[in-house]
Design a protein around this motif. Structure first.
Motif, short mmCIF file in Angstrom:
data_model
loop_
_atom_site.label_atom_id
_atom_site.label_comp_id
_atom_site.label_asym_id
_atom_site.label_seq_id
_atom_site.Cartn_x
_atom_site.Cartn_y
_atom_site.Cartn_z
N THR A 35 52.16 80.99 34.60
CA THR A 35 52.35 82.42 34.33
C THR A 35 51.49 83.23 35.28
OG1 THR A 35 52.29 84.15 32.62
CG2 THR A 35 50.59 82.45 32.50
N ASP A 41 49.75 93.89 33.52
CA ASP A 41 48.94 93.34 32.43
C ASP A 41 47.62 94.10 32.29
OD1 ASP A 41 50.75 91.14 31.88
OD2 ASP A 41 50.03 90.23 33.74
N HIS A 60 53.46 88.28 31.18
CA HIS A 60 54.92 88.47 31.18
C HIS A 60 55.64 87.79 32.34
CE1 HIS A 60 53.29 91.61 33.80
NE2 HIS A 60 54.48 91.70 34.35
N PHE A 86 61.14 90.16 32.75
CA PHE A 86 60.12 90.78 31.90
C PHE A 86 60.73 91.82 30.98
CE2 PHE A 86 59.95 94.10 35.18
CZ PHE A 86 59.65 95.24 34.47
N GLN A 109 59.74 93.17 25.57
CA GLN A 109 59.04 92.68 26.75
C GLN A 109 57.89 91.76 26.32
OE1 GLN A 109 57.80 95.94 29.25
NE2 GLN A 109 59.76 96.98 29.07
N PRO A 110 58.04 90.45 26.55
CA PRO A 110 56.91 89.55 26.28
C PRO A 110 55.68 90.04 27.05
CG PRO A 110 58.90 88.30 26.80
CD PRO A 110 59.21 89.74 27.09
N GLY A 111 54.56 90.09 26.37
CA GLY A 111 53.34 90.59 26.99
C GLY A 111 53.13 92.08 26.82
N GLY A 116 52.54 87.63 24.65
CA GLY A 116 53.02 87.14 25.92
C GLY A 116 52.60 85.72 26.26
N CYS A 148 57.78 89.54 37.37
CA CYS A 148 58.35 90.88 37.51
C CYS A 148 58.29 91.30 38.97
CB CYS A 148 57.63 91.88 36.62
SG CYS A 148 56.01 92.41 37.17
#
Length: 346
Positions: A35, A41, A60, A86, A109-111, A116, A148
């Motif tokens: 990741t 972030d 993400h 993302f 959106q994960p994160g 995330g 992303c």
């Protein structure tokens, strides 16, 4: 599971032991194999994103292996190697029905909206719509580096700006998104100028295809230099950093009828920057925003990568362990170093 975790914005994150996620009926759980760390972030950790609900696990840009599958999932099996945009879509809103899942009305959106991937495991809902299968010969670390950044740059350069051979392209900010944009624009035949304040990043921009670079830390008139290099202004300007200065300079660098794509986020007190609208009107400029990329467009990006015309693995700067991620996250706004940082050991 082990995960990077914080309970207050701006608070030093720490490595916590948290419950393992379980899949929703239409979702899966992934074992995270790699990741990426992204400035988005950092924005989330600072509290600049209104979608964050505390406590939170960031991350993400991920690639991983399916380890649990919900009852209604039909396309995926345990052991599948996947990544995910993302911006994950609902599939039923007007935007999704028009094929524009990157601006889904009910996106998650994960994160950001959900926990995330700075963790051993992450849950992804609506898996049949949102997961992307990885090519067999693509490593997890390369897939995570797409994140992303490369995917967003692909949409900005290929789908929105529509760079064509011979066009001048100015890329402001040579971080992960900017370097991706430089690589992609060069592959399409663009004549790319990279602008940054970091000599190491500018050197990498040249290696990735920029025909010229400008150090904004030492050059008093960045716009003037870019317009001179491009013989009267660039056809396309991309703000890959996101600041009032880079946004305004990018627009001012354009020749008549030029196209500007805003990729870098301007949040918090920077969200309403002053813009040179007199130039926009006088030169009939086009201003576009770019917000991620749809899952259904990943095949085109992966085909370009498989052809060898672009090599996103060249953007990887360093790999780190999960226990190194809290310090790396806090440090993301310092703009040190070049290339993408990816967590590969959990």
């Amino acid at each position: 599971m082990r995960a990077v975790y914080y309970e207050a914005f701006g608070q030093m994150p720490w490595l916590a032991n948290l419950p393992d996620p379980t899949p929703t009926p239409d979702g899966v759980v992934l074992a995270v194999r790699a990741t990426g760390l992204c400035r988005s972030d950092w924005h989330a950790w600072m509290g600049h994103d209104p979608d964050i609900r505390l406590p939170h696990v960031p991350g993400h840009e991920l690639a991983g292996e399916v380890v649990a599958v919900g009852a209604r999932v039909t396309r995926w099996r345990i052991g599948d190697r996947v990544t995910v945009p993302f911006v994950c879509a609902c599939g039923v809103c007007p935007q999704c029905q028009a094929g524009q899942q990157q601006v889904c009305d009910h996106q998650f959106q994960p994160g950001f909206t959900h926990w995330g991937s700075f963790a051993e495991y992450v849950a992804i809902d609506r898996a049949d719509l949102n997961l992307v299968r990885l090519p067999d010969d693509m490593t997890y670390v390369t897939a995570a580096s797409l994140g992303c950044r490369f995917a967003t740059a692909f949409r900005a350069v290929v789908d929105l700006a529509k760079v064509s051979a011979g066009e001048w392209v100015a890329v402001y900010g040579c971080g992960g998104v900017g370097l991706s944009a430089i690589m992609l624009a060069h592959a399409l035949g663009g004549q790319v100028i990279g602008i940054d304040i970091n000599p190491e990043r500018l050197a990498l921009a040249r290696d990735l295809g920029a025909v010229a670079v400008v150090n904004a830390a030492t050059e008093a008139d960045v716009v003037g230099v870019v317009r001179e290099l491009s013989r009267g202004g660039v056809h396309i300007a991309i703000d890959a950093l996101g600041s009032p200065t880079t946004c305004a300079n990018a627009i001012a660098s354009l020749r008549k009828r030029g196209r500007h794509v805003q990729v870098g986020l301007l949040l918090a007190e920077q969200r309403m920057p002053p813009l040179p609208m007199d130039i926009v009107v006088a030169r009939e400029l086009v201003i576009m925003g770019s917000h991620g990329m749809q899952a259904h467009r990943y095949d085109a990006m992966l085909d370009l990568i498989q052809s060898g015309k672009v090599q996103p693995q060249r953007l990887i700067g360093r790999t780190i362990r999960l226990d190194e991620a809290p310090v790396a996250l806090v440090d993301l706004d310092s703009f040190r170093g070049a290339g993408v940082t990816v967590i590969t050991e959990f």
